[in-house]
Design a protein around this motif. Sequence first.
Motif, PDB file in Angstrom:
ATOM      1  N   LYS A  38      93.441  45.406  34.395  1.00  0.00           N
ATOM      2  CA  LYS A  38      92.111  45.070  33.905  1.00  0.00           C
ATOM      3  C   LYS A  38      90.989  45.597  34.790  1.00  0.00           C
ATOM      4  CE  LYS A  38      93.705  42.492  30.501  1.00  0.00           C
ATOM      5  NZ  LYS A  38      93.535  42.858  29.065  1.00  0.00           N
ATOM      6  N   THR A  39      91.318  46.142  35.945  1.00  0.00           N
ATOM      7  CA  THR A  39      90.297  46.635  36.852  1.00  0.00           C
ATOM      8  C   THR A  39      90.826  47.821  37.644  1.00  0.00           C
ATOM      9  OG1 THR A  39      88.911  46.090  38.772  1.00  0.00           O
ATOM     10  CG2 THR A  39      91.007  44.938  38.591  1.00  0.00           C
ATOM     11  N   GLU A  40      89.909  48.689  38.046  1.00  0.00           N
ATOM     12  CA  GLU A  40      90.284  49.829  38.879  1.00  0.00           C
ATOM     13  C   GLU A  40      90.200  49.484  40.364  1.00  0.00           C
ATOM     14  OE1 GLU A  40      87.957  53.211  37.774  1.00  0.00           O
ATOM     15  OE2 GLU A  40      88.789  53.315  35.737  1.00  0.00           O
ATOM     16  N   HIS A  41      89.651  48.333  40.696  1.00  0.00           N
ATOM     17  CA  HIS A  41      89.574  47.910  42.089  1.00  0.00           C
ATOM     18  C   HIS A  41      90.979  47.674  42.643  1.00  0.00           C
ATOM     19  CE1 HIS A  41      85.229  47.529  42.304  1.00  0.00           C
ATOM     20  NE2 HIS A  41      85.237  46.828  41.186  1.00  0.00           N
ATOM     21  N   ARG A  42      91.191  48.081  43.882  1.00  0.00           N
ATOM     22  CA  ARG A  42      92.460  47.874  44.562  1.00  0.00           C
ATOM     23  C   ARG A  42      92.169  47.227  45.916  1.00  0.00           C
ATOM     24  NH1 ARG A  42      93.596  48.315  40.132  1.00  0.00           N
ATOM     25  NH2 ARG A  42      95.127  49.691  39.117  1.00  0.00           N
ATOM     26  N   PRO A  43      91.994  45.906  45.923  1.00  0.00           N
ATOM     27  CA  PRO A  43      91.534  45.221  47.139  1.00  0.00           C
ATOM     28  C   PRO A  43      92.573  45.184  48.247  1.00  0.00           C
ATOM     29  CG  PRO A  43      92.117  43.622  45.453  1.00  0.00           C
ATOM     30  CD  PRO A  43      92.190  44.979  44.799  1.00  0.00           C
ATOM     31  N   GLY A  54      80.914  29.382  47.307  1.00  0.00           N
ATOM     32  CA  GLY A  54      81.190  30.419  46.321  1.00  0.00           C
ATOM     33  C   GLY A  54      80.224  31.573  46.333  1.00  0.00           C
ATOM     34  N   GLY A  55      79.076  31.422  47.033  1.00  0.00           N
ATOM     35  CA  GLY A  55      78.104  32.503  47.110  1.00  0.00           C
ATOM     36  C   GLY A  55      78.655  33.755  47.757  1.00  0.00           C
ATOM     37  N   LEU A  56      79.729  33.618  48.518  1.00  0.00           N
ATOM     38  CA  LEU A  56      80.354  34.801  49.111  1.00  0.00           C
ATOM     39  C   LEU A  56      80.764  35.794  48.032  1.00  0.00           C
ATOM     40  CD1 LEU A  56      82.568  33.152  51.867  1.00  0.00           C
ATOM     41  CD2 LEU A  56      80.870  34.929  52.265  1.00  0.00           C
ATOM     42  N   GLY A  57      81.224  35.271  46.902  1.00  0.00           N
ATOM     43  CA  GLY A  57      81.659  36.145  45.822  1.00  0.00           C
ATOM     44  C   GLY A  57      80.529  36.947  45.215  1.00  0.00           C
ATOM     45  N   GLU A  58      79.311  36.393  45.262  1.00  0.00           N
ATOM     46  CA  GLU A  58      78.168  37.081  44.672  1.00  0.00           C
ATOM     47  C   GLU A  58      77.729  38.286  45.493  1.00  0.00           C
ATOM     48  OE1 GLU A  58      77.434  36.225  41.722  1.00  0.00           O
ATOM     49  OE2 GLU A  58      78.709  34.445  41.785  1.00  0.00           O
ATOM     50  N   LEU A  59      78.221  38.400  46.729  1.00  0.00           N
ATOM     51  CA  LEU A  59      77.859  39.536  47.572  1.00  0.00           C
ATOM     52  C   LEU A  59      78.575  40.816  47.160  1.00  0.00           C
ATOM     53  CD1 LEU A  59      77.962  37.902  51.135  1.00  0.00           C
ATOM     54  CD2 LEU A  59      75.956  38.303  49.705  1.00  0.00           C
ATOM     55  N   LEU A  60      79.660  40.684  46.414  1.00  0.00           N
ATOM     56  CA  LEU A  60      80.450  41.856  46.057  1.00  0.00           C
ATOM     57  C   LEU A  60      79.684  42.767  45.096  1.00  0.00           C
ATOM     58  CD1 LEU A  60      82.635  40.072  47.351  1.00  0.00           C
ATOM     59  CD2 LEU A  60      84.222  40.862  45.597  1.00  0.00           C
ATOM     60  N   LYS A  61      79.791  44.059  45.317  1.00  0.00           N
ATOM     61  CA  LYS A  61      79.162  45.066  44.460  1.00  0.00           C
ATOM     62  C   LYS A  61      80.188  45.568  43.431  1.00  0.00           C
ATOM     63  CE  LYS A  61      75.562  44.803  47.157  1.00  0.00           C
ATOM     64  NZ  LYS A  61      74.371  44.040  46.720  1.00  0.00           N
ATOM     65  N   ASP A  62      79.670  46.105  42.331  1.00  0.00           N
ATOM     66  CA  ASP A  62      80.523  46.645  41.256  1.00  0.00           C
ATOM     67  C   ASP A  62      81.560  45.618  40.800  1.00  0.00           C
ATOM     68  OD1 ASP A  62      79.233  49.173  41.591  1.00  0.00           O
ATOM     69  OD2 ASP A  62      80.562  49.600  43.271  1.00  0.00           O
ATOM     70  N   GLN A  63      81.072  44.438  40.497  1.00  0.00           N
ATOM     71  CA  GLN A  63      81.964  43.317  40.216  1.00  0.00           C
ATOM     72  C   GLN A  63      82.722  43.428  38.897  1.00  0.00           C
ATOM     73  OE1 GLN A  63      80.150  39.468  40.413  1.00  0.00           O
ATOM     74  NE2 GLN A  63      79.253  39.788  42.445  1.00  0.00           N
TER      75      GLN A  63
END
Length: 307
Positions: A38-43, A54-63
């Motif tokens: 479902k995503t091209e991200h490979r964390p 939970g605000g830490l999650g909002e820092l991520l780019k290209d979500q």
Amino acid sequence: MSPPAAETQRQEVRRKEETRTGYTYEEYKHSAEWLLSKTEHRPTVAIVCGSGLGGLGELLKDQVAFNYSDIPNFPHSTVPGHAGRLIFGNLNGKPCVCMQGRFHAYEGYPLWKVTFPIRVFHLIGVETVILTNAAGGLNQDYKVGDIMVIMDHINMPGFAGQNPLTGPNEERFGPRFPAMSDAYEKGLRKLALAVGEELGFSEKIREGVYCSLGGPNFETIAECRFLNSLGADAVGMSTVPEVIVARHCGLRVLGMSLITNKAVMDYNSEATANHEEVLQAGKDSAKFLEKLVSRLLQRIELNNNVF
């Protein structure tokens, strides 16, 4: 299907669920493959957000975000302050996945469900896990708003046999008897403390021992005194099961507690702990923790070397 037959089927499903001792390797793999499709991200880094963080999650780019309810086999978060979303994205150039909300035993989940995401993260390629939580300060030198880098833990439910590794061992994840003496990697702890000082927060960043309890009630005064006498600096209701499973998988672990309330240690005190206080303290200090994690990721290379 008639109502009686439908109810019988539901009861059978519940019975089978109650007698399970864990997910199968294939179920973990199915969830991992579903996410990767479902995503091209490979964390390579996973961040677990505690209450009010939970605000830490909002820092991520290209979500790319998923509700837990949409992910195969994922439990659902039921605690206020836990959004219940899995977010993929980039933070300071590092591919990350972030849990906005975790699962707890006090929600009624067995520990093999509480820790389910950690093994999924391992299967999608995560190498380092950053776990955050809200905790009560047992150390009398700690203040509300301090960040404690976890150097070790005391697993009180584990003393009573509550362990996420109970049951048949899956060798494809790790050994039957994993060591925990090095659960919180020294290099990552050292880096977190150094970054805190660089950011000018040397008065607010600590290093100490986290004690995990089952919850959901807050601790009695006698319990707080007892835990402090054992060497615990902070107390909470999460994190340790996830750490155990992460280390079983060979993942590197950094744990950090936001001190959201001071544990009541005096019988003459009128203070009481409450979850609203925890959420407010998390909100007030979240920016500091966000800056700390963001700067940390600048210094963690994809091959897991720390500079």
